[in-house]
Design a protein around this motif. Structure first.
Motif, PDB file in Angstrom:
ATOM      1  N   UNK A 238      40.254  44.487  48.324  1.00 18.20           N
ATOM      2  CA  UNK A 238      41.673  44.601  49.141  1.00 18.20           C
ATOM      3  C   UNK A 238      41.213  44.738  50.465  1.00 18.20           C
ATOM      4  N   UNK A 239      42.305  44.723  50.959  1.00 16.59           N
ATOM      5  CA  UNK A 239      42.290  45.339  52.410  1.00 16.59           C
ATOM      6  C   UNK A 239      41.806  47.464  52.688  1.00 16.59           C
ATOM      7  N   UNK A 240      42.531  47.623  51.703  1.00 23.35           N
ATOM      8  CA  UNK A 240      43.337  48.695  51.012  1.00 23.35           C
ATOM      9  C   UNK A 240      42.719  49.405  49.887  1.00 23.35           C
ATOM     10  N   UNK A 241      42.393  47.952  49.263  1.00 20.27           N
ATOM     11  CA  UNK A 241      40.855  49.609  48.255  1.00 20.27           C
ATOM     12  C   UNK A 241      41.640  49.338  47.605  1.00 20.27           C
ATOM     13  N   UNK A 242      43.116  48.277  47.073  1.00 19.79           N
ATOM     14  CA  UNK A 242      43.989  48.311  45.825  1.00 19.79           C
ATOM     15  C   UNK A 242      43.341  47.393  44.562  1.00 19.79           C
ATOM     16  N   UNK A 243      42.878  47.692  43.682  1.00 17.54           N
ATOM     17  CA  UNK A 243      42.363  47.638  42.541  1.00 17.54           C
ATOM     18  C   UNK A 243      43.280  46.803  41.181  1.00 17.54           C
ATOM     19  N   UNK A 244      44.725  47.580  41.702  1.00 21.27           N
ATOM     20  CA  UNK A 244      45.332  46.780  41.040  1.00 21.27           C
ATOM     21  C   UNK A 244      46.661  45.718  41.369  1.00 21.27           C
ATOM     22  N   UNK A 245      46.978  45.584  40.219  1.00 26.08           N
ATOM     23  CA  UNK A 245      48.181  44.398  40.864  1.00 26.08           C
ATOM     24  C   UNK A 245      49.001  44.020  39.411  1.00 26.08           C
ATOM     25  N   UNK A 258      39.278  35.862  53.689  1.00 25.40           N
ATOM     26  CA  UNK A 258      38.451  37.022  54.333  1.00 25.40           C
ATOM     27  C   UNK A 258      37.732  37.776  54.315  1.00 25.40           C
ATOM     28  N   UNK A 259      38.514  38.791  52.357  1.00 28.60           N
ATOM     29  CA  UNK A 259      37.818  39.776  51.878  1.00 28.60           C
ATOM     30  C   UNK A 259      36.465  40.094  51.214  1.00 28.60           C
ATOM     31  N   UNK A 260      36.564  37.899  50.856  1.00 30.74           N
ATOM     32  CA  UNK A 260      35.231  37.525  50.007  1.00 30.74           C
ATOM     33  C   UNK A 260      34.248  37.889  50.024  1.00 30.74           C
ATOM     34  N   UNK A 261      33.138  38.158  49.638  1.00 29.36           N
ATOM     35  CA  UNK A 261      32.121  39.384  49.501  1.00 29.36           C
ATOM     36  C   UNK A 261      30.675  37.658  48.801  1.00 29.36           C
ATOM     37  N   UNK A 262      29.495  38.084  49.268  1.00 32.51           N
ATOM     38  CA  UNK A 262      28.727  37.249  49.029  1.00 32.51           C
ATOM     39  C   UNK A 262      27.269  37.233  48.114  1.00 32.51           C
ATOM     40  N   UNK A 263      27.600  38.974  47.890  1.00 33.62           N
ATOM     41  CA  UNK A 263      26.535  39.958  46.516  1.00 33.62           C
ATOM     42  C   UNK A 263      27.469  39.325  45.285  1.00 33.62           C
ATOM     43  N   UNK A 264      26.092  40.007  44.673  1.00 34.67           N
ATOM     44  CA  UNK A 264      26.463  39.757  43.696  1.00 34.67           C
ATOM     45  C   UNK A 264      27.559  41.034  42.953  1.00 34.67           C
ATOM     46  N   UNK A 265      27.896  40.783  41.818  1.00 40.70           N
ATOM     47  CA  UNK A 265      28.667  41.591  41.216  1.00 40.70           C
ATOM     48  C   UNK A 265      28.732  41.976  39.330  1.00 40.70           C
ATOM     49  N   UNK A 266      28.400  42.870  39.531  1.00 39.42           N
ATOM     50  CA  UNK A 266      27.726  43.320  38.043  1.00 39.42           C
ATOM     51  C   UNK A 266      28.894  43.592  36.774  1.00 39.42           C
ATOM     52  N   UNK A 267      29.176  43.193  36.246  1.00 36.98           N
ATOM     53  CA  UNK A 267      30.092  42.984  35.285  1.00 36.98           C
ATOM     54  C   UNK A 267      30.018  44.057  34.154  1.00 36.98           C
ATOM     55  N   UNK A 268      30.910  45.019  34.139  1.00 35.15           N
ATOM     56  CA  UNK A 268      31.491  46.401  33.296  1.00 35.15           C
ATOM     57  C   UNK A 268      32.079  46.165  32.496  1.00 35.15           C
ATOM     58  N   UNK A 269      31.824  45.829  30.946  1.00 37.85           N
ATOM     59  CA  UNK A 269      32.712  45.448  30.124  1.00 37.85           C
ATOM     60  C   UNK A 269      33.914  47.481  29.809  1.00 37.85           C
ATOM     61  N   UNK A 270      33.317  47.717  30.426  1.00 37.76           N
ATOM     62  CA  UNK A 270      34.198  48.964  30.093  1.00 37.76           C
ATOM     63  C   UNK A 270      34.361  49.770  30.822  1.00 37.76           C
ATOM     64  N   UNK A 271      34.721  48.696  32.010  1.00 36.34           N
ATOM     65  CA  UNK A 271      35.629  49.352  33.185  1.00 36.34           C
ATOM     66  C   UNK A 271      37.309  47.816  33.105  1.00 36.34           C
ATOM     67  N   UNK A 272      36.281  47.272  31.909  1.00 36.18           N
ATOM     68  CA  UNK A 272      38.253  46.150  31.632  1.00 36.18           C
ATOM     69  C   UNK A 272      38.360  46.868  30.127  1.00 36.18           C
ATOM     70  N   UNK A 273      37.514  47.248  29.719  1.00 33.10           N
ATOM     71  CA  UNK A 273      38.282  47.763  28.510  1.00 33.10           C
ATOM     72  C   UNK A 273      39.640  48.982  29.291  1.00 33.10           C
ATOM     73  N   UNK A 274      39.302  49.592  30.080  1.00 32.67           N
ATOM     74  CA  UNK A 274      39.682  50.444  30.678  1.00 32.67           C
ATOM     75  C   UNK A 274      41.213  49.927  31.527  1.00 32.67           C
TER      76      UNK A 274
END
Ligand SMILES: Nc1ncnc2c1ncn2[C@@H]1O[C@H](COP(=O)(O)OP(=O)(O)OP(=O)(O)O)[C@@H](O)[C@H]1O
Length: 468
Positions: A238-245, A258-274
């Motif tokens: 998100x342009x303003x760094x928001x991560x909660x919707x 326009x904010x899509x990235x081409x780099x791989x992303x690591x899925x962190x199960x703990x963050x999803x849990x939080x």
């Protein structure tokens, strides 16, 4: 098909359950279609006859629906679109670009001979991608089913797909596919190869490698909103760094390709849990209760359902935690648990608990009046006269009559101890008065007292009072 309208597709293969990597691709296609005011088509790529099943297809559709990812058209199945592939083969044959030959297993297959073997195509996230030395490849396999690259191109062209958003593992397929588009005289869609979602060990999340499915997360009690929110942050920012919707709707309002990235992303199960725990805490008790119903093996205490939900909400990370947490607050209280949790600093709190709980029944724990004459309720002193803790008198079953008796602490006896308890209580009550500005409530004399801090949960844990 409306002229000029953006059309994207999500094309899973029904060879396993939908996992979070596939779901993220579905989400980005959904958001892209919403952003462009276009259509999302669902196409089931079931050309792999051996591994595809209707069961997996149904399960994947169910998971997409659960996530809220509705589509505008489909589902179409490649296994039912033979005419489309026949027409495309004919077109290529007329151009002299197909021939029959033996495949690697010695069976007759239909091959494509590209006009050019090198060139480039544009990827919206990666720029110009060159390719070279492309060899002839199979169009139709010996069993009559279209090969993946051919079916994908024939379908995308026939369906008028304008943008292809998919995982970057398809980059090498895309070179072959653009040669097919060009040979068929079809315009190429715009390609957006999304960075892959990787497991913490760096491997691509994939059905073949046993990635945890959306369905497993659902069964465990993840909220769809938590999964959507989490997936949105993998490969997009998100342009303003928001991560909660608030939900998919709000995310769609904020989302911008326009904010899509081409780099791989690591899925962190703990963050999803939080994230899940946070969203559970934010749910109103009534809503949470409704969501918990399928997870509970027995209903929460009648008439106190919402109270019970409020009491367990803070500790819940997934909805399937609920039965254990409900048991914890409704099962008879074992005084040894109190004892374990008490520390010397809790002595004042304990004395206060005694007052609050007086007259209520706690299974497995007799009130001092029932067990020892020294602390009869009738003798209860005022605020200035906290009773000393009773002497340790173990019951026949080894459970101390009072939780404090099991304290591994210096016994709170004698004048010095009484003074300490008194000071602790006064300090706490003074603090409470300052907090609430309501002397009666602060002093715990109000009608239906609702205790705060550590006592609150304990009071809630008490069995409903028979006279209530
Ligand atoms: N780990 C991942 N990261 C990003 N996108 C993915 C990932 N896995 C699958 N996708 C994308 O999701 C869509 C559906 O993929 P598909 O159904 O083929 O799943 P898969 O796990 O890649 O399958 P398989 O294990 O059979 O290779 C494709 O566009 C694919 O590129």
């Amino acid at each position: 098909m409306e002229d000029g309208k953006v059309r994207v597709r999500f094309a899973p293969s029904p060879t396993g359950m939908l996992h979070l990597g596939g779901a993220r691709t579905a989400l980005f296609n959904y958001l892209f279609a919403r952003y462009q005011g276009g259509d999302l088509v669902l196409r089931v790529d079931d050309t792999d006859r051996e591994r595809s099943t209707r069961g997996f297809e149904a399960a994947q559709l169910e998971d997409l629906e659960w996530l809220g990812l509705g589509f505008d058209e489909g589902p179409y199945r490649q296994s039912e679109r033979g005419d489309v592939y026949d027409a495309a083969v004919e077109k290529l044959a007329e151009a002299g670009l197909v021939y029959r030959a033996e495949d690697e297993a010695g069976r007759r297959a239909l091959y494509f001979r590209p006009r050019e073997r090198e060139g480039s195509y544009r990827d919206a996230l990666r720029g110009e991608i060159p390719f070279s030395r492309v060899e002839d490849f199979v169009l139709v396999k010996s069993d009559g089913t279209p090969a993946y690259n051919f079916a994908a191109v024939a379908d995308d062209a026939e369906m008028g797909i304008t943008h292809v958003l998919r995982g970057e593992e398809h980059l090498s397929n895309t070179a072959r596919q653009v040669l097919l588009y060009r040979a068929l005289g079809e315009g190429e869609p715009e390609f957006l190869h999304l960075g892959l979602i990787l497991a913490p060990d760096g491997a691509k999340l994939s059905k073949r490698h046993g990635a945890r499915s959306v369905a497993e997360h659902r069964r465990e009690g993840y909220l769809p909103g938590a999964i959507i929110e989490h997936l949105a942050t993998l490969g997009w920012s998100h342009p303003a760094g928001r991560e909660e919707f608030d939900g998919l709707e709000e995310l769609a309002q904020e989302w911008d390709p326009s904010r899509l990235g081409a780099s791989p992303a690591i899925f962190d199960p703990d963050r999803l849990l939080q994230r899940n725990a946070r969203r559970i805490r934010a749910l109103p008790a009534g809503d949470l209760l409704r969501r918990l119903e399928p997870f509970l093996d027995e209903p929460p205490p009648e008439g106190r359902e919402l109270l019970a939900v409020e009491a367990i909400k803070e500790e819940m990370r997934v909805l399937s935690d609920a039965p254990r947490l409900v048991r914890e607050i409704t099962d008879p209280v074992d005084p040894r648990t109190f004892a374990r949790e008490l520390t010397e600093a809790s002595v004042g709190v304990y004395a206060r608990a005694e007052e609050v709980l007086e007259g209520r029944r706690i299974e497995g724990w007799r009130m001092p009046a029932e067990s020892s004459g020294s602390c009869a309720p009738g003798r209860r002193g005022g605020d200035e006269d906290p009773r000393p803790l009773a002497s340790p008198a173990a019951r026949a079953d080894g459970v101390p009559q009072r939780a404090a008796d099991a304290l591994p602490l210096r016994r709170a006896r004698g004048r010095e101890s009484r003074e300490r308890i008194k000071r602790a209580r006064e300090a706490r009550l003074g603090h409470e008065r300052a907090d609430t500005g309501h002397p009666e409530r602060a002093a715990g004399r109000g009608g239906g007292e609702r205790q705060r801090g550590p006592l609150r949960l304990r009071a809630d844990r008490v069995q409903p009072h028979p006279h209530r």
